[in-house]
Enzyme design. Structure first.
Site, mmCIF file in Angstrom:
data_model
loop_
_atom_site.group_PDB
_atom_site.id
_atom_site.type_symbol
_atom_site.label_atom_id
_atom_site.label_comp_id
_atom_site.label_asym_id
_atom_site.label_seq_id
_atom_site.Cartn_x
_atom_site.Cartn_y
_atom_site.Cartn_z
ATOM 1 N N GLU A 42 0.749 -1.156 0.072
ATOM 2 C CA GLU A 42 0.041 0.019 -0.064
ATOM 3 C C GLU A 42 0.893 1.349 0.074
ATOM 4 O O GLU A 42 0.336 2.096 -0.593
ATOM 5 C CB GLU A 42 -0.983 0.191 1.183
ATOM 6 N N THR A 48 0.606 5.661 -7.256
ATOM 7 C CA THR A 48 1.531 4.905 -8.444
ATOM 8 C C THR A 48 0.748 3.618 -8.825
ATOM 9 O O THR A 48 0.273 2.803 -8.392
ATOM 10 C CB THR A 48 2.544 4.255 -7.242
ATOM 11 N N LEU A 85 11.214 5.442 -8.019
ATOM 12 C CA LEU A 85 9.765 5.281 -7.839
ATOM 13 C C LEU A 85 8.959 6.286 -7.537
ATOM 14 O O LEU A 85 7.901 6.848 -7.435
ATOM 15 C CB LEU A 85 9.562 4.149 -6.700
ATOM 16 N N GLY A 86 9.912 7.497 -6.970
ATOM 17 C CA GLY A 86 9.232 8.789 -6.828
ATOM 18 C C GLY A 86 8.869 9.054 -5.306
ATOM 19 O O GLY A 86 8.666 8.027 -4.673
ATOM 20 N N TYR A 87 8.643 10.135 -4.993
ATOM 21 C CA TYR A 87 7.920 10.402 -3.561
ATOM 22 C C TYR A 87 8.777 9.892 -2.781
ATOM 23 O O TYR A 87 8.153 8.968 -1.737
ATOM 24 C CB TYR A 87 6.555 10.112 -3.568
ATOM 25 N N TYR A 125 -6.773 6.655 3.242
ATOM 26 C CA TYR A 125 -6.779 5.453 2.464
ATOM 27 C C TYR A 125 -6.034 4.286 2.765
ATOM 28 O O TYR A 125 -6.522 3.148 2.963
ATOM 29 C CB TYR A 125 -6.064 5.991 0.992
ATOM 30 N N CYS A 197 -13.762 1.803 -15.362
ATOM 31 C CA CYS A 197 -14.068 3.133 -15.251
ATOM 32 C C CYS A 197 -12.866 4.031 -15.164
ATOM 33 O O CYS A 197 -12.660 4.500 -14.409
ATOM 34 C CB CYS A 197 -15.049 3.213 -13.923
ATOM 35 N N CYS A 213 -26.013 4.146 -14.000
ATOM 36 C CA CYS A 213 -24.958 5.121 -13.560
ATOM 37 C C CYS A 213 -25.557 6.536 -14.179
ATOM 38 O O CYS A 213 -25.764 6.568 -15.492
ATOM 39 C CB CYS A 213 -23.680 4.699 -14.626
ATOM 40 N N THR A 307 5.152 16.245 -12.073
ATOM 41 C CA THR A 307 3.806 16.548 -12.302
ATOM 42 C C THR A 307 3.783 18.066 -11.922
ATOM 43 O O THR A 307 2.817 18.616 -12.719
ATOM 44 C CB THR A 307 3.072 16.013 -10.882
#
Length: 358
Positions: A42, A48, A85-87, A125, A197, A213, A307
DNA sequence: AAAGCGGGGCT
DNA sequence: AGCCCAGCTTT
């Protein structure tokens, strides 16, 4: 149109049936029972994509089979594994949490939602994900997939990146949760968002929720979900001086409140615009960098799009006979062969690979 | 409440 | 070129 209660129960029931029938994404953390590995997955998967995170998950579980193994590692080993991987604060917080669990909790991962939420690097989350996947607790996850699925199905126009929106979506998600199988429900809604979706050109023809929907019937698929803030992209200009002897190079660890914290880099000169060799030497003189630059060679440039930022980097090689002392006291000379054990930002990894530094 | 933080895939 | 991904932390 059905009433709200019917629309809710159709949502959960159809979603669960679809997941049991059509679940095609086979990822190693899905069948995992070990809370440590669920937690690790997680953290890696925050912001990601699953396929981008997958090789990192495999590397980390191999290097650190247990939370105790991770707690005992040298920081640099973990950052090197995380490289690309970043962050990178995720890696720092992950180490802190691994050590907290090992040292303070005797290696036992907390099994209560409120305790999980207190851990570093774990927000709403991730706490809900671990609580449901590892311990079967009735907490609904709310991630980017959930915002999208709920906004479209219920026609919710409230921006999700606001305090009001986050509260609204969290309550809606929780009210839809199948509490007898919260793990299955959470998997299902994220899988639907990831495979059917999708943000652009969703596969509404394959969607089990299409019949009810709102966005599908009102033709507002492309307008939902609503985001209030637009990201502004700036540009920064980095100039790296590759100060080298025959077998050594000068590097430092990036500190301070800026990108790439805890990663390493050669001697950096940042400026408001891109500089060529001549203007760079003028800047070096201004800054009192008096080492000889007669052998300075332009070695190319790389652009990296983040970003919120475009980083344009130019590289300049400076060969010298012996290591010198630099005004930046926080750096060190390292052997080029040791670079493989040190973590660098992606743009430097790309450059080093191209120049065969490692 | 808003800003900052990576890198990559898709359209 | 824009959007956004199994978001969190700091200001």
């Amino acid at each position: 149109m059905k009433g709200e209660a019917a629309k809710n129960s159709f949502f959960t029931k159809s979603l669960m049936n679809w997941h049991e029938r059509d679940n095609t994404r086979d990822l190693p953390w899905k069948s995992e029972k070990d809370p440590y590995k669920i937690w690790l997955s997680e953290i890696i998967l925050q912001q990601t994509r699953a396929l981008q995170g997958l090789p990192y998950y495999l590397k980390f579980t191999e290097a650190f089979p247990t939370v105790k193994d991770m707690a005992a590692c040298a920081d640099e080993q973990a950052f090197r594994l995380w490289q690309g991987l970043g962050y990178y604060n995720r890696c720092k917080n992950m180490l802190a949490t691994a050590r907290f669990i090992t040292d303070e909790l005797d290696g036992h991962f907390p099994d209560k939602h409120e305790d999980i939420l207190k851990l570093k690097g774990i927000g709403p989350y991730t706490a809900a994900a671990i609580a449901s996947f590892a311990f079967g607790l009735p907490h609904a996850v709310v991630d980017g997939n959930v915002y999208r699925v709920l906004a479209r199905y219920f026609g919710i126009e409230t921006p999700f990146d606001t305090t009001e929106g986050k509260k609204l979506f969290a309550e809606k998600a929780q009210s839809l949760l199948n509490t007898s199988d919260s793990a299955g429900y959470n998997q299902a809604i994220m899988d639907l968002g990831a495979t059917v979706c999708t943000p652009q050109t969703p596969k509404c023809g394959d969607c089990p929720l299409q019949r009810n929907c709102t966005a599908f019937h009102e033709n507002t698929i492309a307008l939902l979900p609503v985001k209030s803030k637009k990201t502004v992209v700036g540009t920064r200009f980095f100039h790296y001086l590759l100060l080298q002897t025959d077998d050594q190079i000068w590097i430092r660890k990036r500190t301070g409140k800026d990108i790439w914290q805890n990663l390493h880099e050669p001697f950096l000169l940042e400026y408001s615009e891109a500089l060529n060799s001549n203007s760079l030497q003028a800047l070096m003189n201004e800054k009192g960098l008096h080492f000889s630059t007669e052998n300075m060679v332009y070695e190319g440039n790389l652009k990296q799009r983040l970003t919120h930022l475009l980083v344009e980097t130019r590289f300049f090689g400076i060969k010298m006979k012996a290591p010198i002392k630099l005004p930046d006291n926080d750096g060190t000379w390292v052997s080029v062969k040791d670079l493989k054990n040190i973590a660098f930002p992606k743009t430097l990894v790309s450059f080093f690979e191209k120049k065969l530094y490692f």
